[in-house]
Design an enzyme around this catalytic site. Structure first.
Site, mmCIF file in Angstrom:
data_model
loop_
_atom_site.group_PDB
_atom_site.id
_atom_site.type_symbol
_atom_site.label_atom_id
_atom_site.label_comp_id
_atom_site.label_asym_id
_atom_site.label_seq_id
_atom_site.Cartn_x
_atom_site.Cartn_y
_atom_site.Cartn_z
ATOM 1 N N ASN A 1 -7.112 6.239 -1.426
ATOM 2 C CA ASN A 1 -6.029 5.287 -1.182
ATOM 3 C C ASN A 1 -6.290 4.132 -2.144
ATOM 4 O OD1 ASN A 1 -4.234 3.386 -0.191
ATOM 5 N ND2 ASN A 1 -4.591 3.918 1.954
ATOM 6 N N ASN B 1 0.540 -0.967 5.408
ATOM 7 C CA ASN B 1 1.493 -0.203 6.223
ATOM 8 C C ASN B 1 0.920 -0.237 7.630
ATOM 9 O OD1 ASN B 1 3.459 1.910 4.547
ATOM 10 N ND2 ASN B 1 1.620 1.381 3.393
ATOM 11 N N LYS C 1 -9.580 2.051 -1.526
ATOM 12 C CA LYS C 1 -9.760 1.507 -0.167
ATOM 13 C C LYS C 1 -11.073 1.951 0.471
ATOM 14 C CE LYS C 1 -7.012 1.234 4.146
ATOM 15 N NZ LYS C 1 -5.691 1.651 4.704
ATOM 16 N N GLU D 1 0.855 -1.199 0.000
ATOM 17 C CA GLU D 1 0.000 0.000 0.000
ATOM 18 C C GLU D 1 0.890 1.248 0.000
ATOM 19 O OE1 GLU D 1 -1.432 0.823 3.929
ATOM 20 O OE2 GLU D 1 -3.298 1.761 3.226
ATOM 21 N N GLU E 1 -5.762 8.741 7.985
ATOM 22 C CA GLU E 1 -6.290 8.279 6.687
ATOM 23 C C GLU E 1 -7.661 8.868 6.377
ATOM 24 O OE1 GLU E 1 -5.624 4.332 5.113
ATOM 25 O OE2 GLU E 1 -4.435 3.855 6.887
ATOM 26 N N CYS F 1 -4.733 -2.948 3.124
ATOM 27 C CA CYS F 1 -4.395 -2.792 4.544
ATOM 28 C C CYS F 1 -5.566 -3.145 5.477
ATOM 29 C CB CYS F 1 -3.882 -1.373 4.782
ATOM 30 S SG CYS F 1 -3.043 -1.200 6.385
#
Lengths: 322, 322
Positions: free
Chosen positions: A107, A198, A124, A47, A143, A173
Site C-alpha cells: 500500500n 479510506n 504503508k 490513499e 489489508e 491512513c
C-alpha cells in the site's frame, strides 16, 4: 526567502467497484485544475486513490486480484495526472496499490514533483485489519491479506514545493494513529506530512461499545497531536462517501504545527480545500518545548523498540513494600 | 467482578511563596474530604503540590533551596494527608520535590494506598525549561536546575483502587506532551495514568508567534491523544491561578480511553471534579485498533531510541532519481 506555499487536499468521493481507473483519473485531473485555480502548488490525493477500497472484498487467490494494483507508475491510465501536474506546475501526492516486478504487494504513496519525477516514495507500515476471511465482521478489512508491511521505513526528503522547499514525509491512513510513525518523521525534521486515508464510518468488528460518532474525532485528534508534537504541517485527505454500499468518512483536513485545523472538507464527495503554509512556523516548536536534543530521554524509551506487544505489569498489594 | 471506581482530580488554586506547607496540606485534606463525599476512591493532587511553583525563582546556591524539598514522606507536615486517606479509605496521588538522603533532587510523584503505603513512585523524566538564569525570559523556568531527570523509567503496577484494582502509571506535567512516555506506559497495559501539572498561562520565552490561547488546548490534546492511543484513563490535575504574580492555567480533566473529557475544572482555584471509570473500557482499544502485538512495527522505530535530537534529511532535486 519566503517559505510559504499553498497546500490543497483533493478529497475524492466514492469510487464504485465497477468503475475503471479512467473515471477516477479524470476526476482527479479536474480536482488538480481546481486546486491550481485556488492557488495551490501541492495537491494531496487519498490513499488507494485509483480504485474502490478493495480490501473490503475477499479474494481467495491473490493472483486473481492483480487488477487492483499498479504495475508501473505512470502507466497509460495514470499518465494524465503526470501531464496535468507538468502543465500546471503543481506537485502531487498519490496513494495506490503497488505490485512490484518481483511480485510483492504494498500500500504505497508517492510525492511527484511537477517534472513528473518521484521525489519520495513510502510503503504503508501500519496495516490494519486482518489476513483471513472473518465471518464475524459485517465487512472485511483485508489489508493484511493484500499487502505486506512497508519496507522503506519512514523516509523524509527536503524537496521543492511550489516556490520554496520543505522537508517532506508521507504516512498512509492507519499510520496516523501511531505516534511512533510521526516521531520517526519528526526526528528527521519533517515540515509537511502528506497522508491519504479510506476510513469506514462504522467499525465493522461488531464489538459492543465503540463510539461511532467519535471516529472522525479520533482521526483528527491523532493528526493534530502528531502535528503539534512534531511541529509540522499535515495535509490529510479522505476518500469519502458510500462505496459499494459501505460508507467512508470524509473530513479531510489541513493542520498547522500548533495542531490547529486550517481547512476542513465538509462534503462526502469530490472537494478541494486549500490553506497557506509558512514553513518558518515549524521552528518555534522544535526550538523550544519540542527541542528534542535538549529534552528527549531515549534511555527510558527502550520498550518502544524492544517490545512489540504489551506486557502485564507487576502486582502490588498492601503490606508489600513498594 | 465490577471494575468500576470513582476518580477525582483535586485541583489546587495558587500557593504563594510565603505560605508554609501547613496551609497547602490543610486545603488538600479538605479537598480529599470533599472528593470522598462525592464518592471518589482515588484523588489526584497536582505536581509539586505542597509549595508555590518554585522553579520560577532563581537560586544561585542550590543548598539554600533545601526548604522547597521533602526530605521524608510522610513528614510531620504531610502526615495529615496520610491520616485523612486512612480515615476515608481513599488512595491519593501526590506530586512533590524530593531530596534523597544522598543529596539528589527529583520532581517526584507517588500513589499512596489508603493504608499509607506508597504503591508506586515516579520521578519526572521530561524536565522542561533551563538550568542557568536566562535574562531574556520574563519569568524563569528552572526545572533543569532544581531537578535531575528521573531515574526510575516509567513504571506501572497493578494495585488496588477503591473496590477493584487497575494498572497504574504516573506522569508529571511536561511528560504529558511526549508520546514516548505514554507509549512506554501503554506497553505495560496501563489503565489509569495519574498526572499533575503547573503550567504557566503565558509562554515566557518571549518568542514571537506562540498562540497563548492554545496553551490549554495543547495540554488537553496531548492527554486525550495519549489516552486514546494507549486505551487508558487519565486524571490530570492542575495547580491554577496567580502565584506570586504569575498565572498558571487550570482546566484539570478526567479523560477516558476514547480520548473524551469526562469532567473538567472550570475555576482557577481549589476545585474537585469526579468521574466514574470502568476499566473494562480499556479492553476495546487494546484488543482491536491498538492491539500492539498485531500491529506495531518496531523494526521501523529505531530512530526513537537511537537519536536524541533530530537530524536533517537528505536533499532531493529535480533531475536526480529518487
Amino acid at each position: 526567502m519566503s517559505r510559504k506555499t499553498v497546500l490543497a487536499a483533493a478529497q475524492l468521493g466514492p469510487i464504485q467497484r465497477a468503475e475503471g481507473r479512467g473515471v477516477a483519473v479524470g476526476r482527479m485531473v479536474r480536482l488538480m485544475e481546481k486546486a491550481h485555480s485556488m492557488g495551490a502548488e501541492v495537491v494531496v490525493f487519498p490513499e488507494l486513490a485509483l480504485t474502490t477500497f478493495f480490501p473490503r472484498w475477499y479474494e481467495e487467490d491473490l493472483n486473481r486480484a492483480d487488477h487492483w494494483y499498479e504495475h508501473a507508475l505512470p502507466s497509460n491510465e495514470t499518465a494524465p495526472l503526470f501531464e496535468a501536474a507538468r502543465k500546471l506546475g503543481i506537485g502531487f501526492h498519490l496513494g495506490y496499490a503497488e505490485k512490484t516486478p518481483d511480485g510483492r504487494r504494498f500500500n504505497t504513496a508517492v510525492y511527484v514533483h511537477p517534472s513528473g519525477e518521484v521525489a519520495l516514495k513510502y510503503r504503508k507500515v501500519h496495516l490494519p485489519g486482518h489476513k483471513e476471511y472473518d465471518p464475524v465482521r459485517k465487512v472485511q478489512h483485508l489489508e493484511k491479506r493484500y499487502f505486506e508491511p512497508g519496507d522503506l521505513g519512514f523516509p523524509v526528503v527536503r524537496a521543492p514545493v511550489g516556490g520554496t522547499e520543505a522537508n517532506l514525509g508521507l504516512l498512509i491512513c492507519n499510520d496516523r494513529r501511531w505516534p511512533e510513525a510521526w516521531r520517526v518523521l519528526g526526528l528527521q525534521q519533517v515540515e509537511l506530512v502528506m497522508l491519504g486515508y479510506n476510513t469506514p464510518s462504522l467499525n465493522m468488528e461488531n464489538r459492543g461499545f465503540e463510539a461511532h460518532h467519535l471516529r472522525v474525532e479520533h482521526s483528527q485528534l491523532s493528526i493534530r497531536a502528531g502535528c503539534y508534537q512534531n511541529a509540522c504541517y499535515a495535509v490529510a485527505t479522505a476518500k469519502a462517501g458510500t462505496e459499494d454500499g459501505h460508507e467512508l468518512f470524509g473530513h479531510s483536513v489541513i493542520v498547522n504545527p500548533q495542531g490547529e485545523i486550517l481547512a476542513q472538507a465538509t462534503t462526502w464527495d469530490d472537494e478541494v480545500i486549500v490553506a497557506e503554509a509558512d514553513f518558518t512556523r515549524c521552528e518555534l516548536g522544535r526550538s523550544t518545548i519540542f527541542d528534542f536534543a535538549r529534552h528527549r530521554r531515549p534511555e527510558h524509551y527502550a520498550r518502544i523498540v524492544e517490545q512489540v506487544g504489551s506486557e502485564a505489569p507487576p502486582v502490588w498489594r498492601p503490606g508489600q513494600s513498594s
